[in-house]
Design a protein around this motif. Structure first.
Motif, PDB file in Angstrom:
ATOM      1  N   THR A 264       0.810  -1.228   0.000  1.00  0.00           N
ATOM      2  CA  THR A 264       0.000   0.000   0.000  1.00  0.00           C
ATOM      3  C   THR A 264       0.839   1.273   0.000  1.00  0.00           C
ATOM      4  O   THR A 264       0.359   2.335  -0.413  1.00  0.00           O
ATOM      5  CB  THR A 264      -0.935   0.019   1.229  1.00  0.00           C
ATOM      6  OG1 THR A 264      -0.138  -0.135   2.415  1.00  0.00           O
ATOM      7  CG2 THR A 264      -1.943  -1.115   1.140  1.00  0.00           C
ATOM      8  N   ASN A 265       2.090   1.187   0.479  1.00  0.00           N
ATOM      9  CA  ASN A 265       2.949   2.376   0.509  1.00  0.00           C
ATOM     10  C   ASN A 265       3.850   2.464  -0.724  1.00  0.00           C
ATOM     11  O   ASN A 265       4.783   3.269  -0.756  1.00  0.00           O
ATOM     12  CB  ASN A 265       3.802   2.401   1.778  1.00  0.00           C
ATOM     13  CG  ASN A 265       4.761   1.225   1.861  1.00  0.00           C
ATOM     14  OD1 ASN A 265       4.615   0.243   1.129  1.00  0.00           O
ATOM     15  ND2 ASN A 265       5.730   1.311   2.756  1.00  0.00           N
ATOM     16  N   ALA A 266       3.584   1.663  -1.736  1.00  0.00           N
ATOM     17  CA  ALA A 266       4.376   1.722  -2.968  1.00  0.00           C
ATOM     18  C   ALA A 266       4.130   3.052  -3.687  1.00  0.00           C
ATOM     19  O   ALA A 266       3.015   3.566  -3.680  1.00  0.00           O
ATOM     20  CB  ALA A 266       4.000   0.560  -3.880  1.00  0.00           C
ATOM     21  N   PRO A 267       5.143   3.619  -4.314  1.00  0.00           N
ATOM     22  CA  PRO A 267       4.968   4.881  -5.041  1.00  0.00           C
ATOM     23  C   PRO A 267       3.939   4.733  -6.161  1.00  0.00           C
ATOM     24  O   PRO A 267       3.912   3.719  -6.852  1.00  0.00           O
ATOM     25  CB  PRO A 267       6.365   5.157  -5.616  1.00  0.00           C
ATOM     26  CG  PRO A 267       7.297   4.358  -4.778  1.00  0.00           C
ATOM     27  CD  PRO A 267       6.547   3.140  -4.351  1.00  0.00           C
ATOM     28  N   LYS A 268       3.126   5.752  -6.342  1.00  0.00           N
ATOM     29  CA  LYS A 268       2.101   5.694  -7.384  1.00  0.00           C
ATOM     30  C   LYS A 268       2.707   5.899  -8.779  1.00  0.00           C
ATOM     31  O   LYS A 268       2.125   5.501  -9.780  1.00  0.00           O
ATOM     32  CB  LYS A 268       1.024   6.748  -7.115  1.00  0.00           C
ATOM     33  CG  LYS A 268       0.308   6.554  -5.783  1.00  0.00           C
ATOM     34  CD  LYS A 268      -0.880   7.476  -5.654  1.00  0.00           C
ATOM     35  CE  LYS A 268      -1.530   7.384  -4.272  1.00  0.00           C
ATOM     36  NZ  LYS A 268      -1.804   6.015  -3.847  1.00  0.00           N
ATOM     37  N   GLY A 272       7.368   5.655 -13.810  1.00  0.00           N
ATOM     38  CA  GLY A 272       8.251   6.780 -14.072  1.00  0.00           C
ATOM     39  C   GLY A 272       9.586   6.639 -13.351  1.00  0.00           C
ATOM     40  O   GLY A 272      10.645   6.963 -13.909  1.00  0.00           O
ATOM     41  N   LEU A 273       9.556   6.141 -12.120  1.00  0.00           N
ATOM     42  CA  LEU A 273      10.782   5.926 -11.356  1.00  0.00           C
ATOM     43  C   LEU A 273      11.628   4.845 -12.018  1.00  0.00           C
ATOM     44  O   LEU A 273      12.857   4.967 -12.121  1.00  0.00           O
ATOM     45  CB  LEU A 273      10.449   5.529  -9.920  1.00  0.00           C
ATOM     46  CG  LEU A 273       9.772   6.606  -9.062  1.00  0.00           C
ATOM     47  CD1 LEU A 273       9.298   6.008  -7.739  1.00  0.00           C
ATOM     48  CD2 LEU A 273      10.730   7.761  -8.811  1.00  0.00           C
ATOM     49  N   ILE A 293      10.546  -1.490  -9.209  1.00  0.00           N
ATOM     50  CA  ILE A 293      10.828  -0.997  -7.858  1.00  0.00           C
ATOM     51  C   ILE A 293      10.752  -2.147  -6.870  1.00  0.00           C
ATOM     52  O   ILE A 293       9.974  -3.094  -7.048  1.00  0.00           O
ATOM     53  CB  ILE A 293       9.881   0.139  -7.447  1.00  0.00           C
ATOM     54  CG1 ILE A 293       8.422  -0.329  -7.454  1.00  0.00           C
ATOM     55  CG2 ILE A 293      10.066   1.364  -8.311  1.00  0.00           C
ATOM     56  CD1 ILE A 293       7.476   0.657  -6.793  1.00  0.00           C
ATOM     57  N   ALA A 294      11.567  -2.072  -5.822  1.00  0.00           N
ATOM     58  CA  ALA A 294      11.649  -3.155  -4.837  1.00  0.00           C
ATOM     59  C   ALA A 294      11.330  -2.681  -3.428  1.00  0.00           C
ATOM     60  O   ALA A 294      11.434  -3.461  -2.470  1.00  0.00           O
ATOM     61  CB  ALA A 294      13.047  -3.766  -4.860  1.00  0.00           C
ATOM     62  N   SER A 295      10.932  -1.407  -3.282  1.00  0.00           N
ATOM     63  CA  SER A 295      10.633  -0.895  -1.942  1.00  0.00           C
ATOM     64  C   SER A 295       9.813   0.383  -2.083  1.00  0.00           C
ATOM     65  O   SER A 295       9.578   0.874  -3.190  1.00  0.00           O
ATOM     66  CB  SER A 295      11.927  -0.594  -1.179  1.00  0.00           C
ATOM     67  OG  SER A 295      12.551   0.580  -1.681  1.00  0.00           O
ATOM     68  N   SER A 296       9.427   0.924  -0.949  1.00  0.00           N
ATOM     69  CA  SER A 296       8.813   2.250  -0.914  1.00  0.00           C
ATOM     70  C   SER A 296       9.931   3.281  -0.782  1.00  0.00           C
ATOM     71  O   SER A 296      11.102   2.928  -0.643  1.00  0.00           O
ATOM     72  CB  SER A 296       7.866   2.365   0.285  1.00  0.00           C
ATOM     73  OG  SER A 296       8.604   2.188   1.486  1.00  0.00           O
ATOM     74  N   TRP A 297       9.567   4.565  -0.818  1.00  0.00           N
ATOM     75  CA  TRP A 297      10.544   5.612  -0.535  1.00  0.00           C
ATOM     76  C   TRP A 297      10.973   5.527   0.930  1.00  0.00           C
ATOM     77  O   TRP A 297      10.158   5.268   1.814  1.00  0.00           O
ATOM     78  CB  TRP A 297       9.944   6.988  -0.784  1.00  0.00           C
ATOM     79  CG  TRP A 297       9.890   7.427  -2.219  1.00  0.00           C
ATOM     80  CD1 TRP A 297       8.783   7.511  -3.000  1.00  0.00           C
ATOM     81  CD2 TRP A 297      10.984   7.854  -3.023  1.00  0.00           C
ATOM     82  NE1 TRP A 297       9.116   7.971  -4.254  1.00  0.00           N
ATOM     83  CE2 TRP A 297      10.471   8.196  -4.299  1.00  0.00           C
ATOM     84  CE3 TRP A 297      12.367   7.995  -2.803  1.00  0.00           C
ATOM     85  CZ2 TRP A 297      11.268   8.653  -5.331  1.00  0.00           C
ATOM     86  CZ3 TRP A 297      13.162   8.457  -3.831  1.00  0.00           C
ATOM     87  CH2 TRP A 297      12.616   8.778  -5.084  1.00  0.00           C
ATOM     88  N   ILE A 298      12.236   5.758   1.182  1.00  0.00           N
ATOM     89  CA  ILE A 298      12.775   5.761   2.544  1.00  0.00           C
ATOM     90  C   ILE A 298      13.476   7.100   2.774  1.00  0.00           C
ATOM     91  O   ILE A 298      14.337   7.499   1.987  1.00  0.00           O
ATOM     92  CB  ILE A 298      13.780   4.614   2.752  1.00  0.00           C
ATOM     93  CG1 ILE A 298      13.098   3.255   2.528  1.00  0.00           C
ATOM     94  CG2 ILE A 298      14.401   4.684   4.149  1.00  0.00           C
ATOM     95  CD1 ILE A 298      14.066   2.093   2.479  1.00  0.00           C
TER      96      ILE A 298
END
Length: 365
Positions: A264-268, A272-273, A293-298
Protein backbone atom coordinates in the motif's frame (compact mmCIF):
# COMPACT_ATOMS: atom_id res chain seq x y z
CA UNK A 1 32.55 -2.18 -16.12
CA UNK A 2 32.14 -4.23 -12.92
CA UNK A 3 28.40 -4.26 -12.28
CA UNK A 4 28.60 -5.35 -8.64
CA UNK A 5 30.13 -2.15 -7.32
CA UNK A 6 29.14 1.01 -5.58
CA UNK A 7 29.05 3.56 -8.37
CA UNK A 8 29.23 7.32 -8.86
CA UNK A 9 29.17 9.20 -12.13
CA UNK A 10 31.88 11.76 -12.88
CA UNK A 11 29.39 14.54 -12.14
CA UNK A 12 28.50 12.99 -8.78
CA UNK A 13 32.20 12.60 -7.92
CA UNK A 14 32.77 16.28 -8.68
CA UNK A 15 29.93 17.32 -6.38
CA UNK A 16 31.29 15.22 -3.54
CA UNK A 17 34.80 16.65 -3.83
CA UNK A 18 33.76 20.29 -3.93
CA UNK A 19 34.45 20.69 -0.25
CA UNK A 20 34.53 24.12 1.40
CA UNK A 21 35.53 25.00 4.94
CA UNK A 22 32.75 26.41 7.12
CA UNK A 23 33.20 29.96 8.41
CA UNK A 24 30.66 30.42 11.21
CA UNK A 25 29.78 33.86 12.44
CA UNK A 26 31.83 34.48 15.58
CA UNK A 27 30.72 36.99 18.20
CA UNK A 28 34.03 38.37 19.42
CA UNK A 29 34.24 40.01 22.86
CA UNK A 30 33.89 43.77 22.92
CA UNK A 31 36.36 45.83 24.93
CA UNK A 32 35.90 49.49 25.96
CA UNK A 33 38.91 50.56 23.91
CA UNK A 34 40.09 50.68 20.31
CA UNK A 35 41.23 47.15 19.50
CA UNK A 36 43.47 48.45 16.74
CA UNK A 37 45.62 49.85 19.54
CA UNK A 38 45.75 46.43 21.24
CA UNK A 39 47.50 44.06 18.75
CA UNK A 40 47.69 41.16 21.21
CA UNK A 41 43.90 41.21 21.65
CA UNK A 42 43.51 41.34 17.89
CA UNK A 43 45.70 38.25 17.72
CA UNK A 44 43.54 36.54 20.34
CA UNK A 45 40.48 37.36 18.24
CA UNK A 46 42.13 35.78 15.20
CA UNK A 47 42.94 32.65 17.20
CA UNK A 48 39.36 32.45 18.49
CA UNK A 49 38.12 32.60 14.88
CA UNK A 50 40.63 29.94 13.78
CA UNK A 51 39.39 27.73 16.58
CA UNK A 52 35.72 28.34 15.77
CA UNK A 53 36.30 27.47 12.11
CA UNK A 54 37.98 24.22 13.07
CA UNK A 55 35.26 23.32 15.58
CA UNK A 56 32.56 23.95 12.96
CA UNK A 57 34.34 21.63 10.51
CA UNK A 58 34.80 18.99 13.20
CA UNK A 59 31.09 19.14 14.00
CA UNK A 60 30.22 18.44 10.36
CA UNK A 61 32.78 15.65 10.08
CA UNK A 62 31.61 14.17 13.37
CA UNK A 63 28.02 14.06 12.12
CA UNK A 64 29.08 12.22 8.97
CA UNK A 65 31.18 9.88 11.09
CA UNK A 66 28.22 9.08 13.34
CA UNK A 67 26.16 8.22 10.25
CA UNK A 68 28.89 5.85 9.15
CA UNK A 69 29.02 4.22 12.60
CA UNK A 70 25.26 3.79 12.60
CA UNK A 71 25.38 2.15 9.18
CA UNK A 72 28.19 -0.16 10.32
CA UNK A 73 25.73 -1.89 12.66
CA UNK A 74 23.46 -2.86 9.74
CA UNK A 75 22.69 -6.57 9.61
CA UNK A 76 24.04 -8.52 6.64
CA UNK A 77 21.99 -11.63 7.38
CA UNK A 78 18.96 -13.06 5.62
CA UNK A 79 18.35 -13.73 1.94
CA UNK A 80 20.93 -12.99 -0.74
CA UNK A 81 19.16 -9.72 -1.48
CA UNK A 82 18.99 -8.76 2.20
CA UNK A 83 22.69 -9.49 2.62
CA UNK A 84 23.64 -7.38 -0.38
CA UNK A 85 21.29 -4.57 0.67
CA UNK A 86 22.82 -4.51 4.16
CA UNK A 87 26.36 -4.53 2.82
CA UNK A 88 25.53 -1.79 0.30
CA UNK A 89 24.25 0.39 3.14
CA UNK A 90 27.51 -0.08 5.06
CA UNK A 91 29.70 0.58 2.04
CA UNK A 92 27.62 3.54 0.93
CA UNK A 93 28.09 5.21 4.33
CA UNK A 94 31.84 4.57 4.16
CA UNK A 95 31.86 5.94 0.62
CA UNK A 96 30.03 9.11 1.66
CA UNK A 97 32.43 9.66 4.54
CA UNK A 98 35.45 9.05 2.32
CA UNK A 99 34.23 11.53 -0.29
CA UNK A 100 32.77 14.23 1.95
CA UNK A 101 33.94 13.71 5.54
CA UNK A 102 37.60 12.86 4.99
CA UNK A 103 38.35 15.71 2.52
CA UNK A 104 36.72 18.25 4.84
CA UNK A 105 38.65 16.85 7.81
CA UNK A 106 41.95 17.07 5.94
CA UNK A 107 41.18 20.55 4.61
CA UNK A 108 40.28 21.80 8.10
CA UNK A 109 43.35 20.21 9.62
CA UNK A 110 45.60 21.72 6.93
CA UNK A 111 44.09 25.20 7.34
CA UNK A 112 44.48 25.11 11.12
CA UNK A 113 47.95 23.59 11.14
CA UNK A 114 49.21 26.17 8.64
CA UNK A 115 49.00 28.55 11.61
CA UNK A 116 49.21 26.26 14.63
CA UNK A 117 51.26 23.07 14.64
CA UNK A 118 49.13 21.26 17.21
CA UNK A 119 46.57 21.61 19.99
CA UNK A 120 49.40 22.09 22.48
CA UNK A 121 51.12 24.72 20.34
CA UNK A 122 47.84 26.60 19.94
CA UNK A 123 47.16 26.53 23.69
CA UNK A 124 50.69 27.64 24.53
CA UNK A 125 50.59 30.49 21.99
CA UNK A 126 47.16 31.60 23.22
CA UNK A 127 48.31 31.74 26.85
CA UNK A 128 51.49 33.62 25.92
CA UNK A 129 49.51 36.10 23.82
CA UNK A 130 47.01 36.61 26.63
CA UNK A 131 49.79 37.28 29.12
CA UNK A 132 51.48 39.72 26.73
CA UNK A 133 48.16 41.52 26.17
CA UNK A 134 47.56 41.84 29.90
CA UNK A 135 51.10 43.01 30.66
CA UNK A 136 51.05 45.60 27.89
CA UNK A 137 47.85 47.33 28.97
CA UNK A 138 49.57 49.75 31.34
CA UNK A 139 51.75 51.11 28.55
CA UNK A 140 48.89 51.33 26.06
CA UNK A 141 46.00 52.61 28.21
CA UNK A 142 46.84 55.51 30.48
CA UNK A 143 43.37 55.93 32.00
CA UNK A 144 43.16 53.69 35.06
CA UNK A 145 39.38 53.24 34.92
CA UNK A 146 39.42 52.28 31.24
CA UNK A 147 42.33 49.91 31.82
CA UNK A 148 40.45 48.17 34.64
CA UNK A 149 37.40 47.79 32.40
CA UNK A 150 39.54 46.21 29.66
CA UNK A 151 41.14 43.86 32.19
CA UNK A 152 37.69 42.83 33.41
CA UNK A 153 36.64 41.92 29.87
CA UNK A 154 39.86 40.01 29.34
CA UNK A 155 39.40 38.06 32.57
CA UNK A 156 35.82 37.14 31.69
CA UNK A 157 36.03 36.66 27.91
CA UNK A 158 39.62 35.90 26.91
CA UNK A 159 41.24 34.22 29.86
CA UNK A 160 40.38 30.60 29.10
CA UNK A 161 41.93 28.97 26.05
CA UNK A 162 39.25 27.84 23.55
CA UNK A 163 39.16 24.14 22.70
CA UNK A 164 40.24 23.36 19.15
CA UNK A 165 39.10 19.71 18.84
CA UNK A 166 42.07 18.93 16.59
CA UNK A 167 42.84 15.78 18.57
CA UNK A 168 39.23 14.64 18.17
CA UNK A 169 39.48 15.20 14.42
CA UNK A 170 42.57 12.98 14.29
CA UNK A 171 40.71 10.36 16.34
CA UNK A 172 37.79 10.36 13.89
CA UNK A 173 40.10 9.78 10.93
CA UNK A 174 41.77 6.90 12.74
CA UNK A 175 38.48 5.27 13.75
CA UNK A 176 37.13 5.71 10.22
CA UNK A 177 39.94 3.53 8.91
CA UNK A 178 39.04 0.95 11.55
CA UNK A 179 35.44 0.95 10.25
CA UNK A 180 36.71 0.22 6.74
CA UNK A 181 38.89 -2.61 8.03
CA UNK A 182 35.98 -4.04 10.01
CA UNK A 183 33.69 -4.05 6.97
CA UNK A 184 36.31 -5.91 4.94
CA UNK A 185 37.02 -8.39 7.70
CA UNK A 186 33.30 -9.08 8.24
CA UNK A 187 32.84 -10.08 4.61
CA UNK A 188 36.14 -11.94 4.27
CA UNK A 189 35.54 -13.91 7.46
CA UNK A 190 32.08 -14.92 6.28
CA UNK A 191 33.45 -15.88 2.85
CA UNK A 192 36.13 -18.07 4.43
CA UNK A 193 33.42 -19.88 6.38
CA UNK A 194 31.35 -20.26 3.19
CA UNK A 195 34.28 -21.93 1.46
CA UNK A 196 34.71 -24.38 4.33
CA UNK A 197 31.10 -25.55 4.04
CA UNK A 198 30.77 -25.30 0.25
CA UNK A 199 31.77 -28.90 -0.38
CA UNK A 200 28.90 -30.04 1.84
CA UNK A 201 26.36 -28.17 -0.29
CA UNK A 202 24.69 -29.46 -3.41
CA UNK A 203 22.44 -28.18 -6.16
CA UNK A 204 20.75 -24.82 -5.71
CA UNK A 205 22.07 -24.42 -2.16
CA UNK A 206 25.65 -24.61 -3.45
CA UNK A 207 24.99 -22.20 -6.31
CA UNK A 208 23.35 -19.68 -3.99
CA UNK A 209 26.27 -19.93 -1.57
CA UNK A 210 28.89 -19.39 -4.26
CA UNK A 211 27.04 -16.52 -5.90
CA UNK A 212 26.37 -14.80 -2.59
CA UNK A 213 30.03 -15.15 -1.62
CA UNK A 214 31.20 -13.74 -4.95
CA UNK A 215 28.74 -10.85 -4.88
CA UNK A 216 29.68 -9.73 -1.36
CA UNK A 217 33.42 -10.02 -1.98
CA UNK A 218 33.12 -8.08 -5.24
CA UNK A 219 31.28 -5.29 -3.43
CA UNK A 220 33.70 -4.99 -0.54
CA UNK A 221 36.77 -5.33 -2.75
CA UNK A 222 36.50 -1.64 -3.68
CA UNK A 223 37.67 -0.81 -0.15
CA UNK A 224 40.88 -2.79 -0.68
CA UNK A 225 41.42 -3.59 -4.38
CA UNK A 226 44.80 -5.20 -3.69
CA UNK A 227 43.60 -7.56 -0.94
CA UNK A 228 45.28 -10.92 -1.41
CA UNK A 229 42.70 -12.60 0.82
CA UNK A 230 39.79 -11.42 -1.32
CA UNK A 231 41.59 -12.43 -4.51
CA UNK A 232 42.35 -15.90 -3.13
CA UNK A 233 38.75 -16.56 -2.07
CA UNK A 234 37.38 -15.33 -5.41
CA UNK A 235 39.73 -17.75 -7.15
CA UNK A 236 38.31 -20.55 -4.98
CA UNK A 237 34.79 -19.51 -5.97
CA UNK A 238 35.80 -19.54 -9.65
CA UNK A 239 37.22 -23.04 -9.34
CA UNK A 240 34.14 -24.41 -7.61
CA UNK A 241 31.78 -22.76 -10.10
CA UNK A 242 33.70 -24.23 -13.06
CA UNK A 243 33.34 -27.69 -11.62
CA UNK A 244 29.59 -27.31 -11.01
CA UNK A 245 28.37 -25.84 -14.30
CA UNK A 246 25.36 -28.16 -14.51
CA UNK A 247 24.02 -27.01 -11.15
CA UNK A 248 24.65 -23.37 -12.04
CA UNK A 249 22.75 -23.77 -15.31
CA UNK A 250 19.83 -25.37 -13.47
CA UNK A 251 19.78 -22.53 -10.93
CA UNK A 252 19.69 -19.92 -13.69
CA UNK A 253 16.89 -21.84 -15.39
CA UNK A 254 14.77 -21.89 -12.24
CA UNK A 255 15.37 -18.25 -11.24
CA UNK A 256 12.64 -15.74 -12.03
CA UNK A 257 12.79 -11.96 -11.95
CA UNK A 258 11.21 -10.50 -8.77
CA UNK A 259 7.76 -8.92 -8.92
CA UNK A 260 7.32 -5.18 -8.61
CA UNK A 261 6.86 -3.98 -5.02
CA UNK A 262 3.12 -3.44 -4.64
CA UNK A 263 2.36 -2.82 -0.96
CA UNK A 264 0.00 0.00 0.00
CA UNK A 265 2.95 2.38 0.51
CA UNK A 266 4.38 1.72 -2.97
CA UNK A 267 4.97 4.88 -5.04
CA UNK A 268 2.10 5.69 -7.38
CA UNK A 269 4.54 6.76 -10.12
CA UNK A 270 6.43 3.45 -10.13
CA UNK A 271 6.69 3.32 -13.92
CA UNK A 272 8.25 6.78 -14.07
CA UNK A 273 10.78 5.93 -11.36
CA UNK A 274 11.69 2.70 -13.14
CA UNK A 275 12.21 4.53 -16.40
CA UNK A 276 14.44 7.09 -14.69
CA UNK A 277 16.59 4.33 -13.20
CA UNK A 278 16.74 2.53 -16.55
CA UNK A 279 17.94 5.71 -18.25
CA UNK A 280 20.53 6.31 -15.52
CA UNK A 281 21.95 2.78 -15.81
CA UNK A 282 21.97 2.73 -19.59
CA UNK A 283 23.78 6.07 -19.60
CA UNK A 284 26.48 4.35 -17.51
CA UNK A 285 26.87 1.47 -19.96
CA UNK A 286 24.52 -1.21 -18.64
CA UNK A 287 22.39 -3.16 -21.10
CA UNK A 288 19.11 -3.16 -19.20
CA UNK A 289 16.37 -5.69 -19.89
CA UNK A 290 13.95 -4.99 -17.05
CA UNK A 291 13.53 -2.69 -14.02
CA UNK A 292 11.02 -2.80 -11.20
CA UNK A 293 10.83 -1.00 -7.86
CA UNK A 294 11.65 -3.15 -4.84
CA UNK A 295 10.63 -0.89 -1.94
CA UNK A 296 8.81 2.25 -0.91
CA UNK A 297 10.54 5.61 -0.53
CA UNK A 298 12.77 5.76 2.54
CA UNK A 299 13.73 9.07 4.18
CA UNK A 300 17.37 9.21 5.29
CA UNK A 301 18.16 11.40 8.30
CA UNK A 302 21.34 12.59 9.96
CA UNK A 303 22.18 11.55 13.55
CA UNK A 304 20.64 14.89 14.61
CA UNK A 305 17.39 14.16 12.79
CA UNK A 306 17.93 16.36 9.74
CA UNK A 307 16.22 15.01 6.61
CA UNK A 308 19.12 14.59 4.18
CA UNK A 309 17.68 12.78 1.17
CA UNK A 310 15.36 9.95 0.09
CA UNK A 311 16.11 6.59 -1.43
CA UNK A 312 14.24 3.78 -3.13
CA UNK A 313 15.32 0.29 -4.21
CA UNK A 314 15.00 -1.49 -7.54
CA UNK A 315 15.53 -4.94 -9.01
CA UNK A 316 17.20 -4.68 -12.40
CA UNK A 317 17.97 -7.35 -15.01
CA UNK A 318 21.00 -6.53 -17.14
CA UNK A 319 23.20 -8.45 -19.54
CA UNK A 320 25.81 -10.45 -17.66
CA UNK A 321 29.07 -8.59 -17.02
CA UNK A 322 30.87 -11.68 -18.38
CA UNK A 323 30.76 -11.50 -22.18
CA UNK A 324 30.57 -15.27 -22.73
CA UNK A 325 27.54 -15.49 -20.42
CA UNK A 326 25.83 -12.49 -21.99
CA UNK A 327 26.15 -14.07 -25.45
CA UNK A 328 24.10 -17.08 -24.37
CA UNK A 329 21.37 -15.01 -22.71
CA UNK A 330 22.50 -14.91 -19.08
CA UNK A 331 21.32 -11.89 -17.12
CA UNK A 332 22.64 -10.49 -13.87
CA UNK A 333 19.97 -9.52 -11.36
CA UNK A 334 21.04 -6.31 -9.66
CA UNK A 335 19.77 -4.67 -6.51
CA UNK A 336 20.02 -0.91 -7.01
CA UNK A 337 19.34 1.91 -4.56
CA UNK A 338 18.59 5.31 -6.06
CA UNK A 339 19.14 8.43 -3.93
CA UNK A 340 17.57 11.84 -4.50
CA UNK A 341 20.37 13.95 -2.99
CA UNK A 342 17.81 16.31 -1.36
CA UNK A 343 14.66 15.93 0.78
CA UNK A 344 12.54 16.31 -2.36
CA UNK A 345 11.14 13.20 -4.07
CA UNK A 346 12.58 14.06 -7.44
CA UNK A 347 14.41 12.28 -10.25
CA UNK A 348 16.81 11.84 -11.95
CA UNK A 349 18.64 10.32 -9.02
CA UNK A 350 21.69 12.08 -7.66
CA UNK A 351 23.48 8.86 -6.70
CA UNK A 352 23.00 5.15 -6.73
CA UNK A 353 24.42 1.98 -5.17
CA UNK A 354 24.49 -1.28 -7.10
CA UNK A 355 25.10 -4.91 -6.16
CA UNK A 356 24.50 -8.21 -7.92
CA UNK A 357 22.17 -10.65 -6.16
CA UNK A 358 21.79 -13.47 -8.70
CA UNK A 359 21.58 -14.63 -12.28
CA UNK A 360 18.79 -15.82 -14.58
CA UNK A 361 18.08 -16.52 -18.25
CA UNK A 362 16.78 -13.80 -20.51
CA UNK A 363 14.22 -16.26 -21.88
CA UNK A 364 12.61 -16.43 -18.42
CA UNK A 365 11.85 -12.72 -18.11
Amino acid sequence: MNQATLEKTDEQETKLTQIALPHPKVELPEVPYDKDQLPEIRKLDTMIIDCANLRAAVEIVSGRFERMKQAASTSCNGTATEQIAGLMKILDAIDEFDNAGVPLAKLARKAFMSKHASDDEFSSCYRETYSAAEEGLEDKIADHKTRRAVVSVMMNEYRYTPRTNLDYLEQILSEAQNARDKAIEQVVSGAETDMMVADFKKGRALVDLLQSTRNKLTLVRRLDPKSEKITAILEMVDAKEKSRQKEIAEARESTRFPERYSATNAPKDAAGLEESMRSDLEHSGFQVEKVCIASSWIAVHSPLGVHLYNQIDFHVAVHSSIEEEARVGVLDILYVTGKTGTPKLTVPFARRSTGRVGQMLKSNL
